[in-house]
Design a protein around this motif. Structure first.
Motif: not given
Ligand SMILES: Nc1ncnc2c1ncn2[C@@H]1O[C@H](COP(=O)(O)OP(=O)(O)OP(=O)(O)O)[C@@H](O)[C@H]1O
Ligand SMILES: [Mg+2]
Length: 217
Positions: A48-75
């Motif tokens: 949600y924070w990354a969404g607020r950041r994007a909305e405010e167009q704050i640089a640098p852009e930061i990537q956040v992704q939601s993952f259901a498991s550590v395993k899928s995140a690690l991939s």
């Protein structure tokens, strides 16, 4: 290979997501590629924070992704220079998975024994499950600004056998409103607060580099 940093805690609300955001912001500002894996599927604080950041167009852009498991995140991790795993509020099976995957496990903590004790209990339990003490580091977060209390907290953690990162992030409404506006702790309107956060972030980086150099040696 990505540096993998895991944010975990026994208690909720200690600063894991805030520290995850700080770290990734510093990596990206330093021209490294980095991403937060938001493993807190319920709150999705960083997402949600990354969404607020994007909305405010704050640089640098930061990537956040939601993952259901550590395993899928690690991939995904190998695609970045740094990959930060932001865990669920309280310790769970996920905590050990994060700790196993991470080059450095960071436990944010306040400076009172009420906060320090559960952090140490968690660190000890991770060690029992095979995580090396050198890979666990405590970050002093939401401190009151009393040097005496900070020193006492550092002594408590050192006595328990753990590395305490340099710097401490004090409680401040300016940090809170920066987060609300999609900013990281080094992006407040106050140079002194930004500096304090920067010291802590640099200490995380120094520690992870030190550990990776030890591995090579
Ligand atoms: N230094 C600070 N000063 C004031 N407020 C802060 C500070 N650090 C964090 N906060 C606020 O404290 C709350 C908890 O922080 P954060 O979400 O980072 O903790 P967490 O450990 O990720 O929590 P959870 O366990 O719920 O995932 C948030 O509202 C955050 O904005
Ligand atoms: Mg969180």
């Amino acid at each position: 290979m990505a540096y993998i940093i895991g944010m975990v805690s026994q208690k909720g609300g200690v600063g894991k997501s805030t520290l995850a955001r700080l770290m990734v912001r510093e990596f990206v500002a330093g021209e490294m590629t980095a991403k937060i894996a938001d493993l807190d599927t319920q709150q999705q604080t960083c997402t949600y924070w990354a969404g607020r950041r994007a909305e405010e167009q704050i640089a640098p852009e930061i990537q956040v992704q939601s993952f259901a498991s550590v395993k899928s995140a690690l991939s995904e991790a190998a695609r970045f220079d740094a990959f930060v795993l932001d865990g669920k509020p309280n310790a769970s099976d996920q905590t050990l998975e994060i700790a196993k995957a991470a080059d450095l496990v960071v436990i944010p903590t306040g400076q009172t024994v009420d906060d320090l004790h559960p952090g140490v209990v968690l660190a000890h339990s991770l060690r029992k499950k095979g995580i090396g003490a050198e890979r666990i580091a405590f970050a002093l977060f939401k401190t009151t600004g009393s040097d005496r209390e900070t020193e006492a907290a550092k002594a408590y953690l050192a006595e328990a056998g753990y590395c305490v990162l340099e710097g401490a992030v004090p409680v401040s409404t300016a940090y809170g409103s920066a987060s609300d506006g999609g900013k990281a702790l080094t992006e407040t309107s106050f140079r002194s607060l930004n500096k304090k956060a920067s010291v802590l972030a640099q200490s995380v980086i120094d520690r992870i580099v030190e550990l990776s150099e030890r591995e090579v040696a």
